[in-house]
Scaffold this active site. Structure first.
Site, PDB file in Angstrom:
ATOM      1  CD  GLU A  48      77.769  13.180  33.485  1.00 24.95           C
ATOM      2  OE1 GLU A  48      77.631  11.990  33.151  1.00 24.95           O
ATOM      3  OE2 GLU A  48      78.341  14.019  32.767  1.00 24.95           O
ATOM      4  CG  ASN A  57      80.289  18.708  36.939  1.00 27.69           C
ATOM      5  OD1 ASN A  57      79.994  19.892  36.783  1.00 27.69           O
ATOM      6  ND2 ASN A  57      80.860  17.970  35.989  1.00 27.69           N
ATOM      7  CG  HIS A  65      77.952  19.346  27.741  1.00 27.59           C
ATOM      8  ND1 HIS A  65      79.147  19.694  27.144  1.00 27.59           N
ATOM      9  CD2 HIS A  65      78.294  18.685  28.872  1.00 27.59           C
ATOM     10  CE1 HIS A  65      80.159  19.252  27.876  1.00 27.59           C
ATOM     11  NE2 HIS A  65      79.669  18.646  28.938  1.00 27.59           N
ATOM     12  CD  GLU A  82      81.607  18.516  32.063  1.00 30.75           C
ATOM     13  OE1 GLU A  82      81.129  17.966  31.050  1.00 30.75           O
ATOM     14  OE2 GLU A  82      81.853  17.899  33.117  1.00 30.75           O
ATOM     15  CG  ASP A 141      80.292  21.637  24.613  1.00 25.42           C
ATOM     16  OD1 ASP A 141      79.122  21.435  25.018  1.00 25.42           O
ATOM     17  OD2 ASP A 141      81.143  20.727  24.542  1.00 25.42           O
TER      18      ASP A 141
HETATM   19  O1  9MR Z   1      85.491  15.126  26.896  1.00 20.54           O
HETATM   20  C1  9MR Z   1      85.386  13.792  27.323  1.00 20.54           C
HETATM   21  C2  9MR Z   1      85.570  12.880  26.137  1.00 20.54           C
HETATM   22  O2  9MR Z   1      86.878  12.996  25.616  1.00 20.54           O
HETATM   23  C3  9MR Z   1      85.300  11.454  26.540  1.00 20.54           C
HETATM   24  O3  9MR Z   1      85.345  10.626  25.396  1.00 20.54           O
HETATM   25  C4  9MR Z   1      83.937  11.368  27.200  1.00 20.54           C
HETATM   26  C5  9MR Z   1      83.648   9.963  27.641  1.00 20.54           C
HETATM   27  O4  9MR Z   1      82.616   9.868  28.537  1.00 20.54           O
HETATM   28  O5  9MR Z   1      83.897  12.242  28.313  1.00 20.54           O
HETATM   29  C6  9MR Z   1      84.012  13.555  27.920  1.00 20.54           C
HETATM   30  O6  9MR Z   1      83.801  14.439  29.007  1.00 20.54           O
HETATM   31  C7  9MR Z   1      82.533  14.346  29.644  1.00 20.54           C
HETATM   32  C8  9MR Z   1      82.743  14.751  31.085  1.00 20.54           C
HETATM   33  O7  9MR Z   1      83.727  13.955  31.667  1.00 20.54           O
HETATM   34  C9  9MR Z   1      81.454  14.666  31.885  1.00 20.54           C
HETATM   35  N1  9MR Z   1      80.396  15.411  31.256  1.00 20.54           N
HETATM   36  C10 9MR Z   1      80.186  15.144  29.847  1.00 20.54           C
HETATM   37  C11 9MR Z   1      81.486  15.292  29.067  1.00 20.54           C
HETATM   38  C12 9MR Z   1      81.250  15.111  27.583  1.00 20.54           C
HETATM   39  O8  9MR Z   1      80.868  13.802  27.325  1.00 20.54           O
END
Ligand code: 9MR
Length: 404
Positions: free
Chosen positions: A218, A259, A295, A323, A325
């Protein structure tokens, strides 16, 4: 012009050489693999896919092979190609259609749920897993130079035991970053060293076990400007280069990715990411892939996902949906679930259609453990399995997408 095939040619030209014997669960072959190609006693080298052979316990069911066939890199189905798969597991279907994997994120607290783990561990369903949290900086280096591997090892070992590929997530990210990094007021030389130490230690620990690493996560704001985190503010864009170089040195066989989200269709952020790929490639900085997180919101997919994936691969990188969903405003209805199924199908069929889209990872497979409800109040039901681990219409959408 489509240039990915040229990079595949370069990849397959690499001739693996033996260097001792790989340990149980260790890698023993695959495109680009230059490590050991034989296994310690009691294990045999099994081809899991063209990128990854692994020393699995027991004798070989097929003759031990040092390297998989390297003349057939993963490709999408040619026009008018393979008929619909009769396989039922999503990974089995994905592989039968020429993809490398269909996978899921997971997280450590969920691994006490035996019903959940049983489905996750079925490698005909999921051929790849990504740790949702436990390889992040706050989990792996909570204090400077003090590394902690308990959670990350648990998921790496789960993948090994299940014969699943592992995606590493991630080395450098503005979030879940300990304050000793973000508020350390380090000068550029010190922060460079901190990034190098973190990335090389993290990537090095799982050397030979990870198919691909999200080395940088990011880096851009949605308007396409660079995210002004401690890395950018101290080092400018060069932090990306520093992290990628450190990762390449630590595990030369791992695919190195950047990513991000909101780069799945045309956008200012997508343009910035494409420009970054071009500039890194022009400077010979090691970069193998772009991860498009995916997402999404039901009924609101960006237009042109397939063309966008193809445009990235034309820059000489592979791509993956990392990722996926697709959330909705709760409560879910039959109409929303039907639209969600169509949306999953659209995303999967876009990857299926593009040579160089190697696989798709869903950001956990069940609504029971989705990150969405905690982050977006009133939204959820984003995954293909429901709270009770029952397949939703989205499951069939995924199957249809691979068969499209
Ligand atoms: O799935 C992850 C969640 O459990 C955490 O609380 C969150 C915190 O930032 O991160 C989530 O995963 C993220 C991923 O690492 C990067 N892209 C977005 C994802 C969803 O927030």
């Amino acid at each position: 012009m489509f240039k990915l095939s040229a990079s595949f040619v370069a990849l397959v030209a690499l001739i693996p050489f033996a260097a001792g014997q790989a340990q149980e669960w260790g890698q023993c072959g695959g495109i680009g693999w230059t490590g050991p190609t034989t296994c310690v006693a009691g294990t045999s080298c099994q081809v899991l896919n063209s990128y990854y052979s692994q020393c699995l316990p027991g004798a070989a069911s097929t003759p031990p092979t040092s390297t998989p066939p390297v003349s057939t890199p993963p490709t999408s189905t040619p026009p008018g190609g393979a008929p619909p798969s009769s396989a039922t597991g999503l990974n089995a279907i994905a592989k039968s259609k020429g993809k490398l994997y269909f996978g899921s994120a997971t997280d450590n607290p969920e691994l006490t749920d035996t019903a959940y783990v049983k489905i996750l561990s079925d490698n005909t369903m999921f051929g790849q897993i990504t740790p949702g949290n436990s390889m992040k900086w706050d989990a792996t280096e909570p204090a400077r130079g003090q590394f902690s591997w308990t959670g990350a090892d648990q998921i790496a070992n789960l993948a090994k035991g299940n014969g699943q590929l592992l995606r590493g997530h991630n080395c450098v990210w503005y979030s879940q970053l300990p304050s000793w990094v973000s508020s350390g007021n380090f000068d550029s030389a010190t922060l460079t060293s901190i990034i190098q130490t973190h990335c090389s230690t993290l990537v090095g620990r799982y050397k030979g076990e990870v198919y691909s690493w999200d080395v940088v996560n990011e880096p851009f704001n949605d308007d396409g400007t660079w995210r002004t985190d401690v890395f950018y503010n101290t080092l400018g864009t060069n932090y990306v280069n520093i992290a990628l170089q450190a990762a390449r040195t630590a595990d030369p066989a791992a695919k190195l990715y950047i990513n991000d989200y909101n780069i799945e269709g045309p956008s200012a952020k997508t343009t910035s990411m494409m420009n970054l790929v071009k500039s890194l490639k022009a400077a010979n900085v090691p970069l193998d892939g772009i991860g498009l997180q995916g997402h999404f919101i039901v009924g609101e997919l960006p237009q042109g996902i397939e063309d966008n994936l193809r445009a990235f691969t034309a820059l000489g990188v592979e791509v993956a949906i990392t990722e996926l969903d697709i959330r909705m405003t709760l409560p879910s209805t039959a109409a929303l679930l039907a639209q969600q199924s169509k949306d999953y199908q659209t995303v999967i069929s876009a990857c299926q259609a593009v040579e160089g889209c190697v696989g798709v990872t869903i950001w956990d497979y069940t609504d029971k453990y989705s990150w969405v409800p905690q982050t977006f109040s009133g939204q959820g039901a984003a995954c293909p399995w429901d709270q009770n681990l029952v397949e939703k219409p989205a499951f069939q959408g995924i199957v249809n997408g691979f068969n499209s």
